[in-house]
Design an enzyme around this catalytic site. Sequence first.
Site, PDB file in Angstrom:
ATOM      1  N   HIS A  78       2.293  -1.442  -7.791  1.00 26.04           N
ATOM      2  CA  HIS A  78       2.991  -0.894  -6.428  1.00 26.04           C
ATOM      3  C   HIS A  78       4.233  -1.622  -6.222  1.00 26.04           C
ATOM      4  CE1 HIS A  78       0.744  -3.870  -4.260  1.00 26.04           C
ATOM      5  NE2 HIS A  78       1.741  -3.787  -3.379  1.00 26.04           N
TER       6      HIS A  78
ATOM      7  N   ASP B 186      -3.708  -1.218  -9.941  1.00 23.59           N
ATOM      8  CA  ASP B 186      -2.546  -1.684  -9.661  1.00 23.59           C
ATOM      9  C   ASP B 186      -2.009  -2.953 -10.295  1.00 23.59           C
ATOM     10  OD1 ASP B 186      -0.574  -1.728  -7.788  1.00 23.59           O
ATOM     11  OD2 ASP B 186      -1.576  -2.701  -6.125  1.00 23.59           O
TER      12      ASP B 186
ATOM     13  N   GLY C 254       5.123  -9.422   0.526  1.00 22.61           N
ATOM     14  CA  GLY C 254       5.941 -10.148  -0.464  1.00 22.61           C
ATOM     15  C   GLY C 254       5.241 -11.107  -1.469  1.00 22.61           C
ATOM     16  N   ASN C 255       4.067 -11.445  -0.846  1.00 24.28           N
ATOM     17  CA  ASN C 255       2.913 -11.793  -1.829  1.00 24.28           C
ATOM     18  C   ASN C 255       2.556 -10.862  -2.978  1.00 24.28           C
ATOM     19  OD1 ASN C 255       2.200 -14.084   0.869  1.00 24.28           O
ATOM     20  ND2 ASN C 255       2.013 -14.937  -1.149  1.00 24.28           N
ATOM     21  N   SER C 256       2.693  -9.781  -2.705  1.00 23.01           N
ATOM     22  CA  SER C 256       2.036  -8.659  -3.703  1.00 23.01           C
ATOM     23  C   SER C 256       2.531  -9.224  -5.162  1.00 23.01           C
ATOM     24  CB  SER C 256       2.457  -7.478  -3.197  1.00 23.01           C
ATOM     25  OG  SER C 256       1.698  -6.293  -3.834  1.00 23.01           O
TER      26      SER C 256
ATOM     27  N   GLY D 128     -18.268  12.029 -18.943  1.00 19.50           N
ATOM     28  CA  GLY D 128     -18.080  13.188 -18.148  1.00 19.50           C
ATOM     29  C   GLY D 128     -19.512  13.364 -17.301  1.00 19.50           C
TER      30      GLY D 128
END
Length: 475
Positions: A115, A145, A218-220, A272
């Site tokens: 992200h 992510d 901002g740490n992401s 499935g």
Amino acid sequence: MKLARLLVLSRVALLPALMWSAPGVCEPRPPEKSEALSIANLVEAVKDSVVNVDVQARAPSAEGSGDFFEKFFGMPNGSGGSGGLGDSETRQRIRQGEGSGFIIDANGLILTNNHVVEDAIAIRIRLNDGRQFDARVLGRDPLTDLALLKLQGDVKNLPVARLGDSDAVRVGDTVVAIGNPFGLTSSVSAGILSARARDIQSGPYDNFLQTDAAINPGNSGGPLFNDRGEVIGINTAIVGGGSGIGFAVPSSMAQKLLPQLQKGQIHRGWLGVAVQDLTPELAQALRVPMTQGAIVTDVQPGTPSADAGLRRDDILTAIDGKPIESSRALTREVGFRQPQEALTLTVYRDGKSRQLKAKLGERPDLEGNASAPPPEARAADSGRELGLSLREADPRLTPGVKGGALLVDVAPGSPAERAGLQPGMTIVEAGGKPVRGAQALTQLLKGQKPGAVVLLRVQVGKSRLLRALPIPAGS
């Protein structure tokens, strides 16, 4: 995200207290000054491997919903920079964002969050020593992510962070987060691992580590270290409201995906089959002796599960001998295996345990992530004289357009800048002809005579504009 207020947290010093003890009971001895615990050496050893990730990105059409669980891209909500675009709609849709990442290879591989770089049109990496590099996306995986970047230019002998074993870390162990919250470079915070295997409803493979180490927008994408200086998590999400609860993708998950991220494509196994958790109450109702597993609620015809002989109300308890504790655990175990991989399913049916053989298929794109493949990673430079850097257009940004060339950089003072071209524009026509891609446009421009003027049709948001690009003499 605007910082509405600053919360100043004071640390309460733990002062030695006089306390009575019974004879023969050893009191803890206050540590000598030389024994005082500190993470300073750990931080000094690893901080240079942590980087700033500055991103110019196409913002989503809808503003953030303010969900309880916030992704922290570090991008102002509703008021970001426009990248210098003249169109009013584009000013609202091109944003400046900031996140973190860390170097995992001395030749310039950066691990971060998907992200952070999703819909990016330009990525700039800033190292702790002040050096800066452009970067391109090698591969990304929205379902976990995670994203892998490659630095461009003369890159070698970079400081590297080691990936540790997140499965070995225990609740209560010390962890250290380093990143760039609110643009405050190389900020360090420490805490403990608060919990494991958290499902925050962000995707089918949720298995987050929870920590109370302070992490903020901002740490992401930044690292969560153990006390040996190994990365055991990638900081990803926080609970809203400043409650001090953060989540990190386990390093074991990242290690499994790295080979596929390097190749730029993610392939997952698929059975499935629809499943749900086996609870103690369901176990009692079904009269089965176990209390953990995944109950089969539906078997889709023509899928690997049907070919393997699975039936409704079967209880899956293990894959290749590894216990399956829940439906989520089954989804993760299957999803991190490769299509066509053979495996053995342990199933409880009619009061007996049995084993079934299955061969996995490839998981379909249930979320629609693959319907719009990421832009071509390699940018095409149309020439120093024009000052254009291009790459393949992302169909998500130009609905209804086949092909196109996305403008990712414009050299200051170049003919492209004087023509009003700006990063984020998609060139859809040149000289009256449709643009089929970045390389096709590059060849068309190189074939023009000096002094010619090429009429370009560019798309910005939902609007189309004309630009006249002069070809300078000697180009």
